[in-house]
Design an enzyme around this catalytic site. Structure first.
Site, PDB file in Angstrom:
ATOM      1  N   LYS A   1     -36.285   8.397  18.023  1.00  0.00           N
ATOM      2  CA  LYS A   1     -36.104   8.301  19.477  1.00  0.00           C
ATOM      3  C   LYS A   1     -35.543   6.940  19.867  1.00  0.00           C
ATOM      4  O   LYS A   1     -34.772   6.835  20.818  1.00  0.00           O
ATOM      5  CB  LYS A   1     -37.432   8.536  20.204  1.00  0.00           C
ATOM      6  CG  LYS A   1     -37.905   9.976  20.131  1.00  0.00           C
ATOM      7  CD  LYS A   1     -39.078  10.190  21.068  1.00  0.00           C
ATOM      8  CE  LYS A   1     -39.645  11.587  20.948  1.00  0.00           C
ATOM      9  NZ  LYS A   1     -40.834  11.793  21.763  1.00  0.00           N
TER      10      LYS A   1
ATOM     11  N   LYS B   1     -34.153  20.038  13.628  1.00  0.00           N
ATOM     12  CA  LYS B   1     -35.266  20.668  14.353  1.00  0.00           C
ATOM     13  C   LYS B   1     -34.814  21.135  15.741  1.00  0.00           C
ATOM     14  O   LYS B   1     -34.029  20.441  16.392  1.00  0.00           O
ATOM     15  CB  LYS B   1     -36.317  19.556  14.469  1.00  0.00           C
ATOM     16  CG  LYS B   1     -37.618  19.922  15.014  1.00  0.00           C
ATOM     17  CD  LYS B   1     -38.529  18.690  15.061  1.00  0.00           C
ATOM     18  CE  LYS B   1     -38.175  17.762  16.206  1.00  0.00           C
ATOM     19  NZ  LYS B   1     -39.193  16.786  16.563  1.00  0.00           N
TER      20      LYS B   1
ATOM     21  N   LYS C   1     -36.179  19.597  22.562  1.00  0.00           N
ATOM     22  CA  LYS C   1     -35.872  19.556  23.998  1.00  0.00           C
ATOM     23  C   LYS C   1     -34.764  18.563  24.287  1.00  0.00           C
ATOM     24  O   LYS C   1     -34.077  18.661  25.298  1.00  0.00           O
ATOM     25  CB  LYS C   1     -37.111  19.090  24.782  1.00  0.00           C
ATOM     26  CG  LYS C   1     -38.257  20.060  24.805  1.00  0.00           C
ATOM     27  CD  LYS C   1     -39.432  19.406  25.550  1.00  0.00           C
ATOM     28  CE  LYS C   1     -40.732  20.091  25.231  1.00  0.00           C
ATOM     29  NZ  LYS C   1     -41.906  19.266  25.503  1.00  0.00           N
TER      30      LYS C   1
HETATM   31  P1  TYM Z   1     -44.042  17.826  21.935  1.00  0.00           P
HETATM   32  O1  TYM Z   1     -44.224  17.954  23.388  1.00  0.00           O
HETATM   33  O2  TYM Z   1     -42.788  17.238  21.392  1.00  0.00           O
HETATM   34  O3  TYM Z   1     -44.208  19.234  21.239  1.00  0.00           O
HETATM   35  C1  TYM Z   1     -45.321  20.058  21.508  1.00  0.00           C
HETATM   36  C2  TYM Z   1     -45.722  20.837  20.268  1.00  0.00           C
HETATM   37  O4  TYM Z   1     -44.617  21.596  19.794  1.00  0.00           O
HETATM   38  C3  TYM Z   1     -44.407  21.305  18.411  1.00  0.00           C
HETATM   39  N1  TYM Z   1     -42.961  21.393  18.145  1.00  0.00           N
HETATM   40  C4  TYM Z   1     -42.418  22.158  17.198  1.00  0.00           C
HETATM   41  N2  TYM Z   1     -42.973  22.996  16.303  1.00  0.00           N
HETATM   42  C5  TYM Z   1     -42.132  23.659  15.482  1.00  0.00           C
HETATM   43  N3  TYM Z   1     -40.788  23.529  15.498  1.00  0.00           N
HETATM   44  C6  TYM Z   1     -40.189  22.696  16.377  1.00  0.00           C
HETATM   45  N4  TYM Z   1     -38.864  22.595  16.415  1.00  0.00           N
HETATM   46  C7  TYM Z   1     -41.016  21.968  17.287  1.00  0.00           C
HETATM   47  N5  TYM Z   1     -40.762  21.081  18.272  1.00  0.00           N
HETATM   48  C8  TYM Z   1     -41.964  20.732  18.794  1.00  0.00           C
HETATM   49  C9  TYM Z   1     -44.933  19.900  18.229  1.00  0.00           C
HETATM   50  O5  TYM Z   1     -45.248  19.660  16.873  1.00  0.00           O
HETATM   51  C10 TYM Z   1     -46.153  19.912  19.113  1.00  0.00           C
HETATM   52  O6  TYM Z   1     -47.266  20.490  18.454  1.00  0.00           O
HETATM   53  N6  TYM Z   1     -46.855  13.939  20.592  1.00  0.00           N
HETATM   54  C11 TYM Z   1     -46.886  15.328  20.954  1.00  0.00           C
HETATM   55  C12 TYM Z   1     -47.740  15.632  22.151  1.00  0.00           C
HETATM   56  C13 TYM Z   1     -49.132  15.109  22.091  1.00  0.00           C
HETATM   57  C14 TYM Z   1     -50.194  15.644  21.323  1.00  0.00           C
HETATM   58  C15 TYM Z   1     -51.336  14.843  21.640  1.00  0.00           C
HETATM   59  C16 TYM Z   1     -50.288  16.703  20.437  1.00  0.00           C
HETATM   60  C17 TYM Z   1     -49.611  14.039  22.777  1.00  0.00           C
HETATM   61  N7  TYM Z   1     -50.953  13.885  22.530  1.00  0.00           N
HETATM   62  C18 TYM Z   1     -52.561  15.089  21.059  1.00  0.00           C
HETATM   63  C19 TYM Z   1     -51.516  16.933  19.847  1.00  0.00           C
HETATM   64  C20 TYM Z   1     -52.638  16.140  20.164  1.00  0.00           C
HETATM   65  C21 TYM Z   1     -45.460  15.778  21.292  1.00  0.00           C
HETATM   66  O7  TYM Z   1     -44.626  15.024  21.620  1.00  0.00           O
HETATM   67  O8  TYM Z   1     -45.303  17.090  21.286  1.00  0.00           O
END
Ligand code: TYM
Length: 336
Positions: A113, A199, A202
């Protein structure tokens, strides 16, 4: 015996896509009756990259509504918005003060990022995994169901637990509970529709690279029609030279509910011209009930507000308890 605790979250940046759904939310829904679950909308994480204040609150509500539309059931799960509970920011600060900077500098997501942000990299972007650790630890979570890309952040959380417990625990009394990642093999890394080696994300500038949960049927069909494939006849899983083929077959397996073996057998002789309409129809049908439920939930804002108010109360009770424990262990005075 008390159920194990689950915590997870999604950032309210843009629409959720199939990666978020298949890597995370669908797995939360499928296992929710086995656990005591907390699912938060991590809006404080969403401001670690430049954001638009006019849409932040609406995006958070939309993600909460999508949790419900995807099948989160309030008899097993609590949903809430991260910024409604001040303990997240406060614990993040306490953890900051025991986190070596070089642990954060080597996080893969930060490096990826940061490249995209150029000159604009904020301290918040570097600190993001510490806030994520606070999210998890405030709920004494045993398990954190996420996609593959979050594994390294959970490993950092685990390292922080060891550090806090070593420095501030006394004898048998640990301060924080050790969480484990919960990553399902299929769907853990859904790939872009325009490049099977990247991957689904968004932040990809091309909307054709992802299917959003709220895309209308004709948009889904168009994106699948245009998605990248290869010239080989016959479809197969796990061929490293055919990443798009593996990704699209995996989507079909997960969205149709058919076993991998059945999909492998059915599609072994198929060409793309036959497979693409099948995948498009399966995707449209899998998302239809989510889209219908979402519109229903969004049309009753008062009901959603009430759900989030209850969620906040329940989540705050756990979060404030853990925060008080950490502050006491670190030696802070208690206000009179
Ligand atoms: P975020 O918002 O990017 O994504 C949310 C969830 O979706 C999963 N994910 C994917 N899984 C499979 N293939 C993909 N292409 C893909 N893109 C996203 C992510 O692994 C995630 O589970 N840091 C985290 C948010 C967060 C969080 C937490 C998660 C903040 N605090 C505490 C768990 C526990 C994030 O940016 O997810």
């Amino acid at each position: 015996m008390a159920k194990q605790r689950v915590l997870s979250g999604v950032q309210p940046t843009g629409n959720l896509h199939l990666g978020n759904y298949l890597g995370a939310i669908r797995n939360w829904v499928n296992a929710q009756d086995q656990y005591d679950n907390y699912f938060c909308v991590v809006d404080l994480h969403a401001i670690t990259v430049p954001h638009d204040p006019k849409v932040l609150a609406d995006n958070s509500y939309a993600i909460a509504a999508l949790y419900l539309a995807c099948g989160i059931d309030l008899t097993h799960s609590t949903i809430f918005i991260q910024s409604h509970i001040a303990a997240h920011s406060e614990l993040a600060w306490l953890l900051n003060c025991i986190t070596p900077v070089n642990w954060l500098e080597r996080m893969i997501q930060f490096k990826e990022k940061a490249v995209k942000q150029g000159e604009n990299v904020s301290v918040g972007l570097l600190d993001y995994p510490v806030l994520m650790a606070a999210d998890i630890l405030l709920y004494d979570a045993d398990l954190v169901p996420v996609g593959e890309d979050q594994k390294q952040h959970i490993e950092l959380t685990r390292d922080l637990v060891i550090r806090i417990n070593d420095q501030f625990g006394t004898g048998e009394n640990s301060v924080l509970k050790m969480p484990e990642p919960l990553i399902q093999k299929a769907g853990a890394r859904v790939m872009s529709l325009t490049d099977g080696t990247k991957k689904m994300s968004k932040s990809d500038p091309s909307d054709l690279s992802r299917i959003s949960l709220l895309d209308p049927p004709e948009v889904i069909t168009k994106k699948i029609k245009r998605c990248k494939t290869d010239p080989t006849k016959g479809l197969e899983f796990d061929n490293p030279d055919r990443p798009e083929c593996n990704n699209l077959l995996t989507l079909y397996h997960l969205l149709s509910g058919q076993s991998r073996e059945a999909v492998a057998a059915d599609c072994a002789e198929m060409g793309w011209g036959q497979f693409k309409p099948l995948l498009a129809e399966t995707t449209v049908e899998a998302l239809r009930p989510i889209q219908e439920k979402y519109s229903e939930i969004m049309s009753d804002r008062a009901a959603l507000d009430a759900i989030l108010r209850d969620g906040r109360e329940k989540a705050a009770a756990s979060a404030n308890h853990v925060l008080a424990k950490v502050k006491a262990a670190m030696g802070f005075s208690v206000p009179l």
